[in-house]
Structure formats: C-alpha cells, structure tokens
Design a protein around this motif. Structure first.
Motif, PDB file in Angstrom:
ATOM      1  N   VAL A  39      47.577  35.574  39.890  1.00 29.05           N
ATOM      2  CA  VAL A  39      48.738  35.962  40.703  1.00 29.05           C
ATOM      3  C   VAL A  39      48.787  35.153  42.000  1.00 29.05           C
ATOM      4  CG1 VAL A  39      49.718  37.872  42.049  1.00 29.05           C
ATOM      5  CG2 VAL A  39      48.948  38.254  39.689  1.00 29.05           C
ATOM      6  N   SER A  40      47.633  34.922  42.623  1.00 25.59           N
ATOM      7  CA  SER A  40      47.596  34.189  43.893  1.00 25.59           C
ATOM      8  C   SER A  40      47.681  32.674  43.708  1.00 25.59           C
ATOM      9  CB  SER A  40      46.317  34.529  44.662  1.00 25.59           C
ATOM     10  OG  SER A  40      45.186  33.975  44.011  1.00 25.59           O
ATOM     11  N   GLY A  41      47.580  32.199  42.462  1.00 25.08           N
ATOM     12  CA  GLY A  41      47.664  30.768  42.194  1.00 25.08           C
ATOM     13  C   GLY A  41      46.336  30.036  42.256  1.00 25.08           C
ATOM     14  N   VAL A  42      45.241  30.749  42.511  1.00 27.95           N
ATOM     15  CA  VAL A  42      43.912  30.131  42.580  1.00 27.95           C
ATOM     16  C   VAL A  42      43.423  29.746  41.192  1.00 27.95           C
ATOM     17  CG1 VAL A  42      41.480  30.574  43.141  1.00 27.95           C
ATOM     18  CG2 VAL A  42      43.276  31.307  44.716  1.00 27.95           C
ATOM     19  N   LYS A  43      43.707  30.588  40.204  1.00 28.89           N
ATOM     20  CA  LYS A  43      43.231  30.376  38.832  1.00 28.89           C
ATOM     21  C   LYS A  43      44.359  29.800  37.985  1.00 28.89           C
ATOM     22  CE  LYS A  43      40.903  32.784  35.040  1.00 28.89           C
ATOM     23  NZ  LYS A  43      39.802  31.837  34.960  1.00 28.89           N
ATOM     24  N   THR A  44      44.166  28.582  37.502  1.00 29.17           N
ATOM     25  CA  THR A  44      45.162  27.907  36.665  1.00 29.17           C
ATOM     26  C   THR A  44      44.555  27.426  35.346  1.00 29.17           C
ATOM     27  OG1 THR A  44      44.730  25.804  37.763  1.00 29.17           O
ATOM     28  CG2 THR A  44      46.519  27.168  38.661  1.00 29.17           C
ATOM     29  N   ALA A  45      43.359  27.916  35.048  1.00 24.34           N
ATOM     30  CA  ALA A  45      42.668  27.522  33.818  1.00 24.34           C
ATOM     31  C   ALA A  45      41.736  28.646  33.394  1.00 24.34           C
ATOM     32  CB  ALA A  45      41.884  26.233  34.039  1.00 24.34           C
ATOM     33  N   THR A  46      41.375  28.613  32.123  1.00 23.94           N
ATOM     34  CA  THR A  46      40.397  29.560  31.601  1.00 23.94           C
ATOM     35  C   THR A  46      39.705  28.925  30.403  1.00 23.94           C
ATOM     36  OG1 THR A  46      40.047  31.887  30.996  1.00 23.94           O
ATOM     37  CG2 THR A  46      41.941  30.764  29.983  1.00 23.94           C
ATOM     38  N   CYS A  47      38.571  29.469  30.035  1.00 23.16           N
ATOM     39  CA  CYS A  47      37.892  28.962  28.837  1.00 23.16           C
ATOM     40  C   CYS A  47      37.257  30.119  28.091  1.00 23.16           C
ATOM     41  CB  CYS A  47      36.847  27.904  29.200  1.00 23.16           C
ATOM     42  SG  CYS A  47      35.389  28.546  30.039  1.00 23.16           S
ATOM     43  N   SER A  48      37.013  29.881  26.832  1.00 24.22           N
ATOM     44  CA  SER A  48      36.331  30.851  25.992  1.00 24.22           C
ATOM     45  C   SER A  48      35.489  30.087  24.977  1.00 24.22           C
ATOM     46  CB  SER A  48      37.337  31.773  25.301  1.00 24.22           C
ATOM     47  OG  SER A  48      38.361  31.019  24.706  1.00 24.22           O
ATOM     48  N   GLY A  49      34.514  30.762  24.431  1.00 20.52           N
ATOM     49  CA  GLY A  49      33.661  30.126  23.441  1.00 20.52           C
ATOM     50  C   GLY A  49      34.390  29.930  22.123  1.00 20.52           C
ATOM     51  N   HIS A  50      34.367  28.721  21.618  1.00 21.70           N
ATOM     52  CA  HIS A  50      35.016  28.412  20.335  1.00 21.70           C
ATOM     53  C   HIS A  50      34.471  29.298  19.227  1.00 21.70           C
ATOM     54  CE1 HIS A  50      35.877  26.078  16.667  1.00 21.70           C
ATOM     55  NE2 HIS A  50      36.972  25.710  17.323  1.00 21.70           N
ATOM     56  N   VAL A  51      33.193  29.582  19.251  1.00 16.74           N
ATOM     57  CA  VAL A  51      32.548  30.367  18.203  1.00 16.74           C
ATOM     58  C   VAL A  51      33.161  31.761  18.081  1.00 16.74           C
ATOM     59  CG1 VAL A  51      30.661  31.233  19.691  1.00 16.74           C
ATOM     60  CG2 VAL A  51      30.317  31.047  17.219  1.00 16.74           C
TER      61      VAL A  51
END
Length: 145
Positions: A39-51
């Motif tokens: 919401v604040s614009g700080v986070k523009t990416a994420t990741c997760s384990g492919h498995v």
C-alpha cells in the motif's frame, strides 16, 4: 476469492470489462506488514519457492495477471498487476530485487527468506538449499482500498 475481495474487484472495475486473470492472496508469515508495504509503495516484488507450486499442484504466476492483496483477516487492501515473473536460484537474486521486496537490505532479505523457506520446506521433509529455485514476481500497485 472471498466475497469481500470479489466485491472490491467488481467495484474497482465498475462497468468496464474486467480482466479474467485475478486471484486473491496474502503474504507469508508477516501478512499485515507486507500488505502495508504494498500500500505504501515500498514493496513492489515478491518471491516464493518454486517447489511449493509443484507440491501444491498450482500454476505459476504470469505477467499481466492481477491480484487482490489480503490482510491477515482476509480483507482486501489493494489490487496489484504482475508485470514480470522469473525463476531464479535464491543465491542469484540481486540486491535490487531483494530491496524491492521491502526488506530494506539484501542481508535482511536473505536472513528472512532462509528462515522462512527452511521452516516451510521442513513441513514437507525437504532441506533448504542456497540454490533453491524461486518464483520472483514484480508487480505494480493498481488501487488501494
């Protein structure tokens, strides 16, 4: 998608033709903090384990898909659009991507993710490895509730 997320999605698009590729989801073990960073614009990416996609028989995310971000109470807080998806070994994630995830520094990102993935993998009897494949997503904020 729960009723609140569906209503938010429908209200946002109104009478326009809605994209059909949308899901509602929340972030890992610090759901509210990460939702607020979106919401604040700080986070523009994420990741997760492919498995985990393989283990849970889920489709990988794709560019141009939308997501309704939920808080810990499953209430919608924002709509995002995925703009890029790549599969990268964890030990090859760049500092720039790690910072885009909202963890401040690469070192913080690494420590948080080693701890989180180790615990999650252990539930399946899998040992964490530095080169585990990650599904890395970049997204842009479309709307805030």
């Amino acid at each position: 998608m729960n009723k609140e997320a569906q209503n938010y999605w429908n209200e946002y698009w109104g009478d326009q033709v809605k994209p059909t590729s949308v899901s509602a989801w929340k972030f890992g073990d610090t759901t509210d903090r990460l939702a607020e960073q979106v919401v604040s614009g700080v986070k523009t990416a994420t990741c997760s384990g492919h498995v985990f996609y393989e283990l849970e028989n889920m489709s990988l995310p794709k560019a141009d898909e939308y997501g309704v971000i939920l808080n810990s109470e499953d209430q919608p807080v924002a709509i995002v659009k995925t703009v890029e998806v790549s599969i990268i070994p964890m030990n090859e994630v760049t500092e720039e991507f790690a910072i885009a995830e909202g963890d401040g520094t690469y070192e913080n990102w690494r420590n948080i993710h080693v701890k989180y993935f180790s615990a999650e993998l252990q539930k399946y009897g899998i040992t964490f490895k530095e080169d585990m494949l990650l599904v890395c997503e970049r997204f842009k904020l479309i709307n805030i509730k």
